[in-house]
Design a protein around this motif. Sequence first.
Motif, PDB file in Angstrom:
ATOM      1  N   ASP A 194      -1.776  -1.626  -3.696  1.00  0.00           N
ATOM      2  CA  ASP A 194      -1.352  -0.214  -3.591  1.00  0.00           C
ATOM      3  C   ASP A 194      -2.200   0.524  -2.562  1.00  0.00           C
ATOM      4  O   ASP A 194      -1.704   1.353  -1.797  1.00  0.00           O
ATOM      5  CB  ASP A 194      -1.483   0.503  -4.939  1.00  0.00           C
ATOM      6  CG  ASP A 194      -0.412   0.047  -5.924  1.00  0.00           C
ATOM      7  OD1 ASP A 194       0.509  -0.673  -5.491  1.00  0.00           O
ATOM      8  OD2 ASP A 194      -0.528   0.393  -7.115  1.00  0.00           O
ATOM      9  N   LEU A 195      -3.507   0.222  -2.545  1.00  0.00           N
ATOM     10  CA  LEU A 195      -4.383   0.889  -1.558  1.00  0.00           C
ATOM     11  C   LEU A 195      -3.921   0.537  -0.143  1.00  0.00           C
ATOM     12  O   LEU A 195      -3.852   1.397   0.740  1.00  0.00           O
ATOM     13  CB  LEU A 195      -5.847   0.492  -1.771  1.00  0.00           C
ATOM     14  CG  LEU A 195      -6.498   1.037  -3.047  1.00  0.00           C
ATOM     15  CD1 LEU A 195      -7.907   0.457  -3.207  1.00  0.00           C
ATOM     16  CD2 LEU A 195      -6.564   2.568  -3.026  1.00  0.00           C
ATOM     17  N   ALA A 196      -3.585  -0.748   0.072  1.00  0.00           N
ATOM     18  CA  ALA A 196      -3.112  -1.167   1.399  1.00  0.00           C
ATOM     19  C   ALA A 196      -1.788  -0.479   1.739  1.00  0.00           C
ATOM     20  O   ALA A 196      -1.576  -0.038   2.874  1.00  0.00           O
ATOM     21  CB  ALA A 196      -2.958  -2.688   1.427  1.00  0.00           C
ATOM     22  N   LYS A 197      -0.915  -0.338   0.749  1.00  0.00           N
ATOM     23  CA  LYS A 197       0.385   0.316   0.990  1.00  0.00           C
ATOM     24  C   LYS A 197       0.200   1.779   1.369  1.00  0.00           C
ATOM     25  O   LYS A 197       0.846   2.286   2.278  1.00  0.00           O
ATOM     26  CB  LYS A 197       1.249   0.234  -0.272  1.00  0.00           C
ATOM     27  CG  LYS A 197       2.157  -0.960  -0.261  1.00  0.00           C
ATOM     28  CD  LYS A 197       3.247  -0.848  -1.325  1.00  0.00           C
ATOM     29  CE  LYS A 197       3.639  -2.250  -1.740  1.00  0.00           C
ATOM     30  NZ  LYS A 197       3.458  -2.540  -3.147  1.00  0.00           N
ATOM     31  N   TRP A 198      -0.693   2.466   0.665  1.00  0.00           N
ATOM     32  CA  TRP A 198      -0.940   3.879   0.999  1.00  0.00           C
ATOM     33  C   TRP A 198      -1.504   4.013   2.407  1.00  0.00           C
ATOM     34  O   TRP A 198      -1.149   4.936   3.141  1.00  0.00           O
ATOM     35  CB  TRP A 198      -1.896   4.523  -0.022  1.00  0.00           C
ATOM     36  CG  TRP A 198      -1.195   5.028  -1.237  1.00  0.00           C
ATOM     37  CD1 TRP A 198      -1.136   4.431  -2.453  1.00  0.00           C
ATOM     38  CD2 TRP A 198      -0.416   6.233  -1.348  1.00  0.00           C
ATOM     39  NE1 TRP A 198      -0.385   5.180  -3.316  1.00  0.00           N
ATOM     40  CE2 TRP A 198       0.064   6.292  -2.673  1.00  0.00           C
ATOM     41  CE3 TRP A 198      -0.084   7.255  -0.465  1.00  0.00           C
ATOM     42  CZ2 TRP A 198       0.856   7.346  -3.140  1.00  0.00           C
ATOM     43  CZ3 TRP A 198       0.701   8.318  -0.925  1.00  0.00           C
ATOM     44  CH2 TRP A 198       1.164   8.352  -2.239  1.00  0.00           C
ATOM     45  N   LEU A 199      -2.353   3.072   2.786  1.00  0.00           N
ATOM     46  CA  LEU A 199      -2.942   3.156   4.135  1.00  0.00           C
ATOM     47  C   LEU A 199      -1.842   3.079   5.201  1.00  0.00           C
ATOM     48  O   LEU A 199      -1.883   3.782   6.212  1.00  0.00           O
ATOM     49  CB  LEU A 199      -3.958   2.016   4.337  1.00  0.00           C
ATOM     50  CG  LEU A 199      -4.734   2.062   5.653  1.00  0.00           C
ATOM     51  CD1 LEU A 199      -5.666   3.269   5.700  1.00  0.00           C
ATOM     52  CD2 LEU A 199      -5.541   0.784   5.867  1.00  0.00           C
ATOM     53  N   GLY A 200      -0.846   2.237   4.943  1.00  0.00           N
ATOM     54  CA  GLY A 200       0.208   2.029   5.946  1.00  0.00           C
ATOM     55  C   GLY A 200       1.405   2.935   5.763  1.00  0.00           C
ATOM     56  O   GLY A 200       2.417   2.768   6.430  1.00  0.00           O
ATOM     57  N   ARG A 201       1.301   3.919   4.861  1.00  0.00           N
ATOM     58  CA  ARG A 201       2.451   4.746   4.505  1.00  0.00           C
ATOM     59  C   ARG A 201       3.093   5.405   5.730  1.00  0.00           C
ATOM     60  O   ARG A 201       4.301   5.401   5.874  1.00  0.00           O
ATOM     61  CB  ARG A 201       2.014   5.817   3.510  1.00  0.00           C
ATOM     62  CG  ARG A 201       3.192   6.411   2.788  1.00  0.00           C
ATOM     63  CD  ARG A 201       2.728   7.236   1.615  1.00  0.00           C
ATOM     64  NE  ARG A 201       3.581   6.970   0.496  1.00  0.00           N
ATOM     65  CZ  ARG A 201       4.129   7.932  -0.263  1.00  0.00           C
ATOM     66  NH1 ARG A 201       3.850   9.190  -0.035  1.00  0.00           N
ATOM     67  NH2 ARG A 201       4.922   7.627  -1.249  1.00  0.00           N
TER      68      ARG A 201
END
Length: 290
Positions: A232-239
């Motif tokens: 989820d942290l990686a997904k938020w970074l690439g949002r």
Amino acid sequence: MKLARVRTPAFSNVVAVIEETVARVLPLSSQSGFSTLADILHAPSPKDVVAGLLPQAKELPLAQVTFLSPVDHQEVWAAGVTYKRSQIARMEESESAASHYDKVYNADRPELFFKATPNRVVAHGQPVRVRFDSQWSVPEPEFTLVLNPRLEIVGYTIGNDMSARDIEGENPLYLPQAKVYRQCCALGPCVRLADGPLSLEETKISMTIHRGARQMYQGATSLTQLHRKLPDLAKWLGREDDFPTGAFLLTGTGLVPENDFTLEHGDQIAIEISGIGTLQNSVVKEPLRA
Ligand code: DO4
Ligand code: MG
């Protein structure tokens, strides 16, 4: 499998597979398309690339290599307030900002901030810096994701998100100054490939700080205490962003020394994460540059 950028007696910057007592230096070349650690990490299957190169690797005793930072040209980002311990410590730091830290711990959107460019990152064995204008600074030991340009988690390393608590606590708008300055981040010593399942229970994070022979701090936690899911942290970074050269993402600290502790020039920090190794750095704090 662990990979590192290293200096050897013969070469200033090569990539090696790191084992218990030996380093296997990989034969990289621009012809093969793999000339840096990032080239390997960003391949569809880093493990297969390494397997293809290993038969031509040159074995060296580990003692003969010097670790370089694992960053080639990636950006370095960090997540914050992802452990209860960090939320409590931040709320103690600043009465006026306490509600922000309280809210972000439970919010859907995590705190993410830009931490460092490659030139601000130091390797295992190099000094991290305390700002000369900070009287209250701490290391933050953080499990760190290695992300390829597709924002897939391809590896893990150890990060130290050096932080000036007094500057951050004075006003949350000072966060970039509390967090981003020369030698503000240590990463390494190696990258463990994310080529199998990760056990949160077995991933222990511990830190010791020594001043001379005296142990000033010792603490330990595990990834089970992380309040967010790593993907989820990686997904938020690439949002709403692109990372054409990949990224390192520090995932927040679960260890904060007591409020009466500050780092001093000469302190020795050791951060150990199971399955990766130990990141060791001394501390430098100098008067204002002329
Ligand atoms: O907002 C402050 C930064 C938090 C942080 O770096 C952490 O929790 O690790
Ligand atoms: Mg941090």
